[in-house]
Design an enzyme around this catalytic site. Sequence first.
Site, PDB file in Angstrom:
ATOM      1  N   ASP A  74      -7.489 -33.151 -14.455  1.00 13.89           N
ATOM      2  CA  ASP A  74      -7.468 -34.135 -13.398  1.00 13.89           C
ATOM      3  C   ASP A  74      -6.390 -35.349 -13.735  1.00 13.89           C
ATOM      4  O   ASP A  74      -6.290 -36.338 -13.072  1.00 13.89           O
ATOM      5  CB  ASP A  74      -8.706 -34.834 -13.207  1.00 13.89           C
ATOM      6  CG  ASP A  74      -9.393 -34.202 -12.194  1.00 13.89           C
ATOM      7  OD1 ASP A  74      -9.138 -33.600 -11.055  1.00 13.89           O
ATOM      8  OD2 ASP A  74     -10.899 -34.355 -12.378  1.00 13.89           O
TER       9      ASP A  74
ATOM     10  N   ARG B 129     -13.121 -36.455 -18.075  1.00 12.17           N
ATOM     11  CA  ARG B 129     -11.822 -37.101 -17.974  1.00 12.17           C
ATOM     12  C   ARG B 129     -11.804 -38.222 -19.159  1.00 12.17           C
ATOM     13  O   ARG B 129     -10.607 -38.993 -19.245  1.00 12.17           O
ATOM     14  CB  ARG B 129     -11.763 -38.008 -16.547  1.00 12.17           C
ATOM     15  CG  ARG B 129     -11.666 -37.043 -15.439  1.00 12.17           C
ATOM     16  CD  ARG B 129     -11.324 -37.479 -13.991  1.00 12.17           C
ATOM     17  NE  ARG B 129      -9.972 -37.878 -14.166  1.00 12.17           N
ATOM     18  CZ  ARG B 129      -9.354 -38.544 -13.169  1.00 12.17           C
ATOM     19  NH1 ARG B 129      -9.891 -38.842 -12.172  1.00 12.17           N
ATOM     20  NH2 ARG B 129      -8.147 -38.820 -13.480  1.00 12.17           N
TER      21      ARG B 129
ATOM     22  N   ARG C 232     -17.647 -45.238  -9.447  1.00 11.58           N
ATOM     23  CA  ARG C 232     -16.830 -44.978 -11.010  1.00 11.58           C
ATOM     24  C   ARG C 232     -16.814 -46.507 -11.598  1.00 11.58           C
ATOM     25  O   ARG C 232     -17.649 -46.750 -12.394  1.00 11.58           O
ATOM     26  CB  ARG C 232     -15.554 -44.592 -10.427  1.00 11.58           C
ATOM     27  CG  ARG C 232     -15.148 -43.137  -9.907  1.00 11.58           C
ATOM     28  CD  ARG C 232     -16.077 -42.022 -10.762  1.00 11.58           C
ATOM     29  NE  ARG C 232     -15.871 -40.643 -10.234  1.00 11.58           N
ATOM     30  CZ  ARG C 232     -15.141 -39.816 -10.081  1.00 11.58           C
ATOM     31  NH1 ARG C 232     -13.936 -40.193 -10.578  1.00 11.58           N
ATOM     32  NH2 ARG C 232     -15.118 -38.542  -9.483  1.00 11.58           N
TER      33      ARG C 232
ATOM     34  N   HIS D  37     -13.863 -43.586  -4.789  1.00 13.33           N
ATOM     35  CA  HIS D  37     -12.773 -44.487  -5.262  1.00 13.33           C
ATOM     36  C   HIS D  37     -12.415 -45.049  -4.124  1.00 13.33           C
ATOM     37  O   HIS D  37     -12.318 -44.998  -2.935  1.00 13.33           O
ATOM     38  CB  HIS D  37     -11.434 -43.708  -5.911  1.00 13.33           C
ATOM     39  CG  HIS D  37     -11.485 -43.268  -7.276  1.00 13.33           C
ATOM     40  ND1 HIS D  37     -10.979 -41.967  -7.481  1.00 13.33           N
ATOM     41  CD2 HIS D  37     -12.169 -43.728  -8.497  1.00 13.33           C
ATOM     42  CE1 HIS D  37     -10.961 -41.843  -8.962  1.00 13.33           C
ATOM     43  NE2 HIS D  37     -12.101 -42.736  -9.564  1.00 13.33           N
TER      44      HIS D  37
ATOM     45  N   CYS E 277      -3.667 -40.968  -5.195  1.00 19.19           N
ATOM     46  CA  CYS E 277      -4.269 -40.836  -6.461  1.00 19.19           C
ATOM     47  C   CYS E 277      -3.164 -40.157  -7.283  1.00 19.19           C
ATOM     48  O   CYS E 277      -3.374 -40.516  -8.549  1.00 19.19           O
ATOM     49  CB  CYS E 277      -5.322 -39.629  -6.275  1.00 19.19           C
ATOM     50  SG  CYS E 277      -6.753 -40.064  -5.187  1.00 19.19           S
TER      51      CYS E 277
END
Length: 291
Positions: free
Chosen positions: A81, A106, A152, A181, A274
């Site tokens: 990612d 991540r 998140r 997000h 992103c």
Amino acid sequence: MTSVATLRAPEPAGTRRPTPRRYLMCRPDHFDVYYAINPWMDTSAPVDRALARAQWENLRATYERHGHLVDVVEGVAALPDMVFAANGGLVIGERALSARFANPERAAEGPAYHDWLVAQRFTQVLAARETNEGEGDFAIAGDRILAGTGFRSSRAAHEEVQEFFELPVISLELIDPRFYHLDTALMVLDDTIAYYPAAFSGESARLLAGMYPDALLATEDDANVLGLNGVCDGYHVFMSERATGLAAQLRARGYEPVGIDLSELLKAGGSVKCCTMEQHSVRMGALPSTD
Ligand code: ARG
């Protein structure tokens, strides 16, 4: 929608003007979907990495053709990612805050982005203490920062960002896991924002409506193709070519949508924004001097 291949940074007809931006991107050399940390990720669906790379190269070339500078950070093996550079941190002027990821999958991206930021020209680089997914959840809107929480980045991260950048942070609660997000549900434009109200708690949606009475409201269809996950340079809006309704709304407000196909990256729940961390320059008066 105008095809990407024919776009040659057209001169704006109205009053909006693009300003040159500096972005950070990460080539999807290690992109894959073999874990699932958001509802878009289906580990049984195959990923075409060569296509992902070609789509990413097209986005990068499109930015450059429109006069923007793109820095590239090297991807790391086993961090599929990392292509989503927006999550790597937050940069405003001389200050950079590198991310601390919510998911262990991540986590190692935080130090990787931190090292890149340290090697740049910034005078203050800090690794976030609180769970903070960078521009994924923090959107610079003029002299304030809109901040997402719920999936998140934490509320404590909002406070940390406010202290570090000395800018007011407005906390917004995300409630729909598809829009995990802030940058999947809200896009900063030149003088207003576009957002999908149903992605936010009632209280946060009312807050946004009060702050931005002239905002563009996205439909569920446009939100569902991550149409709000776009990047505006003051005039052009680089965004999913699938969000045709939102593109029409933007055109009516004097923006120029630039349609981008990132279908492979969408399999991981990401689109244009992103893949793009903006290295924001300081607007006059926005940040007090550090000396
Ligand atoms: N698979 C990634 C994740 O779930 C996608 C991140 C997309 N980035 C973003 N800024 N919305 O973390």
